[in-house]
Motif scaffolding. Structure first.
Motif, PDB file in Angstrom:
ATOM      1  N   ALA A  41      -3.529   5.699  10.140  1.00  0.00           N
ATOM      2  CA  ALA A  41      -2.257   5.994   9.477  1.00  0.00           C
ATOM      3  C   ALA A  41      -1.736   4.798   8.702  1.00  0.00           C
ATOM      4  CB  ALA A  41      -1.226   6.430  10.524  1.00  0.00           C
ATOM      5  N   ILE A  42      -1.973   3.613   9.233  1.00  0.00           N
ATOM      6  CA  ILE A  42      -1.513   2.402   8.549  1.00  0.00           C
ATOM      7  C   ILE A  42      -2.354   2.127   7.311  1.00  0.00           C
ATOM      8  CG2 ILE A  42      -1.260  -0.102   8.766  1.00  0.00           C
ATOM      9  CD1 ILE A  42      -0.636   0.347  11.726  1.00  0.00           C
ATOM     10  N   THR A  43      -3.658   2.234   7.446  1.00  0.00           N
ATOM     11  CA  THR A  43      -4.548   1.833   6.354  1.00  0.00           C
ATOM     12  C   THR A  43      -4.545   2.812   5.188  1.00  0.00           C
ATOM     13  OG1 THR A  43      -6.407   2.870   7.526  1.00  0.00           O
ATOM     14  CG2 THR A  43      -6.086   0.507   7.829  1.00  0.00           C
ATOM     15  N   VAL A  44      -4.365   4.117   5.439  1.00  0.00           N
ATOM     16  CA  VAL A  44      -4.402   5.075   4.329  1.00  0.00           C
ATOM     17  C   VAL A  44      -3.191   4.926   3.423  1.00  0.00           C
ATOM     18  CG1 VAL A  44      -5.793   6.774   5.554  1.00  0.00           C
ATOM     19  CG2 VAL A  44      -3.297   6.883   5.727  1.00  0.00           C
ATOM     20  N   HIS A  45      -2.137   4.310   3.920  1.00  0.00           N
ATOM     21  CA  HIS A  45      -0.940   4.100   3.111  1.00  0.00           C
ATOM     22  C   HIS A  45      -0.882   2.682   2.552  1.00  0.00           C
ATOM     23  CE1 HIS A  45       0.634   8.002   4.238  1.00  0.00           C
ATOM     24  NE2 HIS A  45       0.441   7.730   5.502  1.00  0.00           N
ATOM     25  N   CYS A  46      -2.012   2.014   2.542  1.00  0.00           N
ATOM     26  CA  CYS A  46      -2.067   0.636   2.079  1.00  0.00           C
ATOM     27  C   CYS A  46      -3.154   0.519   1.007  1.00  0.00           C
ATOM     28  CB  CYS A  46      -2.368  -0.309   3.254  1.00  0.00           C
ATOM     29  SG  CYS A  46      -2.642  -2.026   2.786  1.00  0.00           S
ATOM     30  N   HIS A  47      -2.857  -0.213  -0.069  1.00  0.00           N
ATOM     31  CA  HIS A  47      -3.842  -0.392  -1.129  1.00  0.00           C
ATOM     32  C   HIS A  47      -4.874  -1.463  -0.791  1.00  0.00           C
ATOM     33  CE1 HIS A  47      -2.108   2.334  -4.058  1.00  0.00           C
ATOM     34  NE2 HIS A  47      -0.897   1.814  -3.839  1.00  0.00           N
TER      35      HIS A  47
END
Length: 607
Positions: A41-47
């Motif tokens: 969840a954290i990584t998919v919302h991070c570029h």
């Protein structure tokens, strides 16, 4: 010497380390279940997901070093061992200058007292090693602080195996003894166990496997003591023993060596065993700095140090491999280690708390997979058995030993595949470990197992369809590469020479590009086995594989590099808006060229 062991009951069998409560198990399961979704969840919302993962890994690496240093400080404050002593004539302390009288003195633990709790025994195993390299390896122990006894195990007693015995005698001309073990103790334990179980069944008695293992181990201890007595070994003066036995495999010689180590250490009052390979050099602080990272906590059963490559300038492959050890392995192995749940003690640089070994040796030696005896994963399965019994395992990342790395691409790939098979077996087929260990171990395992698999699937999908399953940001990869290199340059305990700096970036590609192919091929061939990396003496190096065997072991690399090159060609053709015919031609030519180069580097050299 028959009276030497009369009053010695034998090594104590400690079956468990830390006790894990049901509440703790439940919390571990919950932690495992939420760790991966939370991270996703954290990584998919991070570029910058790759960079974010690196930052998290660096934080864990620093925390591991901090925790290890805290244990050392507490150990020296509480136990106040005597100061480190400089190496003596052959690197080993003498316990007493008083003449030995075997009629009036038996080898009781209270009578041969270690100079320090850091005193350790070293066990080095090998088979048909290059004599020059083996000489360097043994010589390095002469300067190892707090190494008070040396055991060498040679897996072979044929004429070709005499070279290693000769090296041992040259390096240790005094205070030494060569012992031929008539039957490998692993076989002895297996036969005794089968006989004991058959008797229990015949008498209608219930079978308790832990009790059976305990009885079989005690039988092996008694046999080892008998062999030592029959050989007339005087443990007040002998400080180096070489064990020879019929050739089996690495697990076979390790089992025999460990049994002898337990018997001798029980007599000498030694608490820790350093285990290594015949191609590894120890530095003066390698052993005792790994020991003092665990000596304070009696629930920690093992540790391993970091590794560097001593033949890094030999070939282009060794130069690349040296940067892999320096950067990638240093970071990845540090991730779960601060929780004392490191899942791999490296074979070349491992310390065991001897009290933890007796209960795990037979289950380790007799491991099976799908009904087949496993001999490939000796290091990881030892670690798994420690973790399953509640023992902590740590990674002393700030301590270094120097190992040998393969000099050709083919040998490097064979080594990586062998290690990957062991990783799959222990990571995927031992779920009980995750019940009693910190969820960070499960998180690290999941990332290690799923990442390369996803990369392979995405690469194949793009190769055949041109569709991207995963969006990769070039800026993210660039920041990750630069940040990883800078962190290692600043904090890695191994300081690269200036000449090695140019290999850092190529080394990252050297490791990561073949990784998905290595990962999946090893997963598909779990039960393949062997001694390990092929040996380095002249007779072994001269051997060639058949073409069929060469394709079996490294053919996957030829196919994988063809796919990778085809994907690069597809991307470039799409970027420059080539026609479909031109795109197909570019892919075919690129794949064929890459496959030819990969074949030349592997199968051609092997066969």
């Amino acid at each position: 010497m028959m009276d030497s062991f009369q009053d010695v009951p034998g090594p104590q069998v400690v079956t468990k380390g830390r006790h894990t409560t049901l509440l703790r198990m439940a919390m571990n399961v919950i932690g495992c279940l939420i760790s991966i979704p939370a991270y996703w969840a954290i990584t998919v919302h991070c570029h910058y997901p790759v960079t974010l993962d690196l930052v998290f890994t660096i934080l864990l690496t620093e925390l591991n070093r901090l925790v290890n240093e805290g244990r050392r400080i507490q150990f020296y404050e509480e136990d106040s061992p005597e100061p480190l002593l400089p190496p003596r004539d052959e690197g080993y302390g003498s316990y007493s200058s008083t003449p030995y009288d075997e009629k009036n003195m038996s080898f009781m633990e209270s009578q041969i007292v270690p100079q320090s709790r850091l005193d350790s025994m070293a066990a080095v195993v090998g088979w048909r090693e290059d004599p020059a390299l083996f000489t360097r390896a043994l010589e390095s122990y002469k300067n190892a602080k707090h190494c008070t006894f040396m055991l060498v195990g040679i897996d072979g007693d044929d004429v070709a195996d005499r070279d290693m015995v000769d090296v041992f005698n040259i390096v240790f001309p005094t205070q030494s003894k060569v012992i031929h073990v008539p039957q490998p103790l692993g076989e002895v334990a297996e036969q005794f166990l089968a006989k004991h179980i058959a008797i229990c069944k015949q008498n209608g008695q219930p079978i308790n496997m832990e009790e059976c293992h305990d009885i079989a181990m005690r039988h092996c201890f008694q046999l080892a003591r008998t062999i030592i007595e029959q050989e007339g070994v005087n443990l007040s003066s002998v400080r180096h023993i070489c064990l020879r036995q019929r050739h089996m495999h690495k697990k076979g010689i390790m089992f025999t060596t460990f049994v002898f180590a337990l018997v001798i250490a029980d007599v000498l009052g030694i608490e820790f065993l350093w285990s290594s390979d015949s191609d590894t050099l120890v530095l003066p602080n390698s052993i005792h700095k790994t020991v003092d990272a665990i000596a304070q906590d009696p629930t920690i059963g093992g540790a391993s140090s970091g590794l560097i490559v001593h033949n890094g300038h030999e070939t282009a492959v060794t130069n690349l491999a040296a940067t892999v050890y320096w950067g990638e392995l240093y970071l990845t192995r540090s991730s779960p280690a601060f929780t004392a749940t490191s899942d791999c003690q490296s074979g070349p640089s491992t310390v065991f708390r001897l009290a933890a070994l007796p209960a795990i040796l037979i289950p380790w030696y007799l491991q099976t997979l799908l009904g087949k005896r496993m001999i490939i994963n000796e290091d990881r399965h030892l670690t798994t058995n420690l973790l399953k019994r509640g023992w902590g395992v740590v990674f002393a990342s700030d301590v270094l030993a120097a190992t040998d790395t393969p000099t050709t691409m083919a040998r490097w790939l064979k080594q990586q595949v062998r290690w990957a098979r062991a990783t799959h077996i222990e990571s995927l087929l031992q779920p009980k470990v995750y019940l009693i260990t910190h969820p960070l171990l499960f998180y690290s395992m999941s990332k290690r197992e799923l990442g390369p698999l996803i990369a392979l699937i995405a690469t194949l999908w793009y190769f055949f369809t041109g569709e991207q399953l995963i969006i990769v940001f070039i800026a993210d990869l660039f920041v990750r590469v630069v940040a990883s290199a800078l962190y290692n340059l600043l904090r890695n305990p191994h300081r690269l020479e200036r000449a090695s700096l140019k290999w850092i970036i190529p080394g990252m590609f050297f490791y990561h590009i073949p990784l998905p192919g290595v990962h999946v091929w090893s997963l598909l061939t779990l039960t393949a086995d062997g001694w390990g990396t092929s040996m380095r003496n002249n007779s072994e190096m001269a051997k060639k594989d058949s073409v069929r065997q060469a394709w079996w072991e490294t053919g996957f690399f030829v196919g994988w590099m063809a796919v990778v090159a085809g994907c690069v060609a597809r991307w470039l053709a799409t970027y420059y808006e080539l026609s479909s015919g031109e795109l197909l031609l570019a892919m075919v030519v690129s794949s064929a060229a890459a496959a030819a180069v990969a074949w030349r580097l592997t199968i051609y050299q092997m066969s």
